[in-house]
Write a protein that holds these residues in place. Structure first.
Motif, PDB file in Angstrom:
ATOM      1  N   VAL A 345      14.183  -5.232   6.764  1.00  0.00           N
ATOM      2  CA  VAL A 345      13.500  -3.965   6.516  1.00  0.00           C
ATOM      3  C   VAL A 345      12.109  -4.275   5.992  1.00  0.00           C
ATOM      4  O   VAL A 345      11.932  -5.168   5.154  1.00  0.00           O
ATOM      5  CB  VAL A 345      14.280  -3.088   5.509  1.00  0.00           C
ATOM      6  N   ILE A 346      11.129  -3.563   6.486  1.00  0.00           N
ATOM      7  CA  ILE A 346       9.745  -3.734   6.063  1.00  0.00           C
ATOM      8  C   ILE A 346       9.255  -2.422   5.463  1.00  0.00           C
ATOM      9  O   ILE A 346       9.368  -1.363   6.092  1.00  0.00           O
ATOM     10  CB  ILE A 346       8.846  -4.149   7.247  1.00  0.00           C
ATOM     11  N   VAL A 347       8.718  -2.506   4.252  1.00  0.00           N
ATOM     12  CA  VAL A 347       8.182  -1.334   3.551  1.00  0.00           C
ATOM     13  C   VAL A 347       6.685  -1.547   3.374  1.00  0.00           C
ATOM     14  O   VAL A 347       6.252  -2.541   2.792  1.00  0.00           O
ATOM     15  CB  VAL A 347       8.864  -1.137   2.187  1.00  0.00           C
ATOM     16  N   THR A 348       5.899  -0.638   3.866  1.00  0.00           N
ATOM     17  CA  THR A 348       4.441  -0.706   3.758  1.00  0.00           C
ATOM     18  C   THR A 348       3.900   0.635   3.292  1.00  0.00           C
ATOM     19  O   THR A 348       4.573   1.664   3.391  1.00  0.00           O
ATOM     20  CB  THR A 348       3.801  -1.081   5.111  1.00  0.00           C
ATOM     21  N   LYS A 349       2.663   0.594   2.812  1.00  0.00           N
ATOM     22  CA  LYS A 349       2.000   1.804   2.369  1.00  0.00           C
ATOM     23  C   LYS A 349       0.779   2.034   3.230  1.00  0.00           C
ATOM     24  O   LYS A 349      -0.101   1.177   3.321  1.00  0.00           O
ATOM     25  CB  LYS A 349       1.599   1.696   0.893  1.00  0.00           C
ATOM     26  N   ASP A 350       0.740   3.189   3.875  1.00  0.00           N
ATOM     27  CA  ASP A 350      -0.340   3.502   4.804  1.00  0.00           C
ATOM     28  C   ASP A 350      -0.897   4.880   4.456  1.00  0.00           C
ATOM     29  O   ASP A 350      -0.185   5.892   4.541  1.00  0.00           O
ATOM     30  CB  ASP A 350       0.183   3.478   6.242  1.00  0.00           C
ATOM     31  N   VAL A 356       8.973   3.074   5.914  1.00  0.00           N
ATOM     32  CA  VAL A 356      10.147   2.205   5.986  1.00  0.00           C
ATOM     33  C   VAL A 356      10.525   2.032   7.449  1.00  0.00           C
ATOM     34  O   VAL A 356      10.726   3.020   8.164  1.00  0.00           O
ATOM     35  CB  VAL A 356      11.344   2.791   5.201  1.00  0.00           C
ATOM     36  N   GLU A 357      10.623   0.797   7.891  1.00  0.00           N
ATOM     37  CA  GLU A 357      10.966   0.524   9.285  1.00  0.00           C
ATOM     38  C   GLU A 357      11.732  -0.782   9.372  1.00  0.00           C
ATOM     39  O   GLU A 357      11.680  -1.619   8.464  1.00  0.00           O
ATOM     40  CB  GLU A 357       9.702   0.457  10.139  1.00  0.00           C
ATOM     41  N   LEU A 358      12.453  -0.922  10.468  1.00  0.00           N
ATOM     42  CA  LEU A 358      13.189  -2.158  10.708  1.00  0.00           C
ATOM     43  C   LEU A 358      12.249  -3.237  11.222  1.00  0.00           C
ATOM     44  O   LEU A 358      11.263  -2.949  11.912  1.00  0.00           O
ATOM     45  CB  LEU A 358      14.320  -1.920  11.716  1.00  0.00           C
TER      46      LEU A 358
END
Length: 546
Positions: A345-350, A356-358
């Protein structure tokens, strides 16, 4: 009694093979899932890995082709402007396809710049390019071979060191008595006693070796050094001085400090191997040799009183000692293999919103082999047709289980991020209490399912890579009636210790009082448990001069 037959009607719950397979895939890590998928590809001809196709060829696919297992990955966005906001999550569908150039329909220029490369102008071409073996292929043997141990390193150095047969036997016994840390695990007298007990066997081996070398016309005197006493005696004539002399020779091997009897001896060996012009070398040798116990208890006042060293000079001595290695054997690679973590799982701030995405690198891309599926006939009951039907059904179950795993993992990860949004914004001190039951209610699943999803699954965040289990922690009641996470308490303890005065570190009782001032009620023994879990030594071992 005579045997009778009875017919009973009842209801019972049984796990179907499809459910068992789904549960198995759900609890696998990314690396284990990759191995499971490869095993399924090898055993089921109906499954095939999806190949990256050119963009122009995607429209020519037939409508009867089976859909891929991961056609698109749902991406969950939610606002983080307020921690407790109830903004609805936005679902976005993203499909990542590599842009390619159709070389058959494209036009190639007549002239190219002299310094240009084909890959720079026509990237992602669909024409197969034959390339040589990669660097990993050349390194295959070294990766699969066992790693070198301390024993192997010492034996290699021993074989390169000219010694007599007697010294070789003594050195071999000493090396066998050295543990993986590099320390001698037995006394020299016991080593000598063991050699004397096997003296006849060792003498016979020496004699057979000499006879074999003589028969080959090799002068044995040119291969070994003469004994120090010049008498050429056997193994039964060795004395303790010879064992000490061989040990001193082994202590010159790499890594520095190997063959030491204790910690003080290990540090002293390393100090002796430093250049003579090293600052504070003599003073450090004196402290290690005579006052190692006071140094361990951090009684710096007693050390300065006995060694007549000033505080500044003692600080330089301690800094030199801290550069030494107390476990020299640890510098040699051990038998344990490095295990890599691949976040799923990859968590980023945009633009102020958390996404949250796989991980697309770990998402499996499989599909049904349309060529084999077209061979199935409905009215055919032959063995070959039955085999294809069974494999087709198993392949569909497998794809469905993979899709269910991805959806469940994404759903659970999204709820975790929603609950711990303050952690992503502020850090560990803002972590909230969270248990499996909370997420199970949010996603309407059983706690056992949440436990399987969060085991050995990792999340990549701007603050680092964490296991999903990391976000679950118990709670501690506060004086105001609220709750504080145990993870947040650990972060506060770590922060307080980092700011403590080196000469007077904080004790566990003092830490408990400081937390009480923050309205966090924690017992002293709980502070000690948290501190030990973070591998932080007690206050008496954290004392420093500066």
């Amino acid at each position: 009694m005579k045997p009778t037959l009875q017919l009973k009607i009842g209801q019972s719950l049984t796990m179907t093979p499809q459910l068992q397979q789904a549960i198995k895939l759900l609890q696998l890590s990314s690396l284990d899932l990759e191995a499971e998928i490869q095993e399924a590809l090898d055993s089921n001809p109906m499954l095939e890995a999806e190949e990256v196709q050119p963009e122009n060829d995607t429209t020519s696919q037939s409508a009867s082709q089976e859909p891929e297992v991961n056609p698109s990955e749902p991406v969950i966005d939610f606002s983080s402007s307020t921690p407790n906001s109830n903004d609805e999550t936005n679902l976005q569908s993203q499909t990542q396809e590599d842009a390619t150039i159709n070389l058959e329909s494209g036009e190639i220029g007549q002239e190219l710049p002299v310094d240009s490369a084909w890959e720079d102008l026509y990237q992602g071409g669909s024409m197969p390019v034959s390339s040589g073996p990669s660097e990993d292929d050349y390194d295959l043997d070294s990766r699969n071979s066992p790693e070198e141990t301390l024993y192997d390193s010492l034996m290699w150095q021993l074989n390169l060191t000219p010694m007599s047969d007697i010294d070789q036997a003594i050195a071999l016994s000493i090396i066998e008595a050295i543990d993986e840390r590099g320390y001698l695990t037995t006394t020299l007298e016991d080593i000598r006693t063991g050699l004397l007990a096997q003296g006849d066997i060792i003498d016979d081996l020496f004699r057979l070796q000499e006879e074999e070398l003589t028969s080959l016309g090799i002068d044995i005197n040119s291969l070994s050094e003469p004994d120090d006493n010049g008498s050429g005696g056997g193994i039964n004539d060795i004395c303790i001085e010879e064992v000490i002399a061989v040990l001193n020779r082994i202590q010159q091997f790499d890594p520095p400090g190997v063959g030491a009897k204790d910690l003080g001896d290990c540090l002293l060996i390393q100090l002796k191997q430093l250049p003579a012009e090293t600052p504070c070398r003599e003073s450090a040798m004196k402290v290690v040799e005579h006052h190692i116990a006071l140094l361990g208890s951090r009684d710096f006042a007693a050390i300065m009183r006995k060694t007549k060293l000033s505080e500044a000079k003692l600080q330089e001595v301690i800094e030199l000692i801290q550069t030494l290695n107390p476990n020299p054997g640890a510098s040699i690679a051990s038998d344990s293999r490095t295990e890599y973590v691949v976040p799923e799982v990859i968590v980023t701030k945009d633009k102020g919103r958390w996404k949250v995405e796989l991980n697309p690198e770990t998402s499996p891309r499989l599909r049904i082999n349309s060529s084999y599926a077209s061979l199935i006939k409905r009215a055919d009951s032959s063995n070959d047709n039955t085999f294809l039907k069974n494999n087709l059904q198993e392949a569909r179950w497998f794809l469905k289980s993979l899709l269910s795993r991805s959806e469940t993992l994404l759903k659970v990860a999204t709820k975790i991020v929603e609950h711990q949004i303050e952690f992503f914004e502020e850090g560990e001190e803002a972590m909230k209490p969270l248990v499996l039951h909370d997420i199970a209610e949010a996603v309407e699943m059983h706690e056992s399912t949440i436990s399987r999803v969060t085991t050995q699954k990792y999340m990549h965040t701007p603050r680092g890579v964490f296991e999903l289990k990391f976000f679950f922690s118990s709670h501690v009641s506060t004086a105001s009636g609220g709750e504080c996470s145990s993870t947040a308490i650990r972060a506060i303890i770590k922060k307080l210790i980092a700011k403590e005065e080196p000469r007077k570190p904080l004790s566990d009782s003092k830490l408990a009082n400081l937390l009480a001032e923050k309205e966090i009620k924690v017992a002293r023994r709980t502070i000690a448990k948290y501190r030990e879990a973070m591998h932080i030594p007690p206050s008496n071992e954290r004392k420093r001069l500066v």
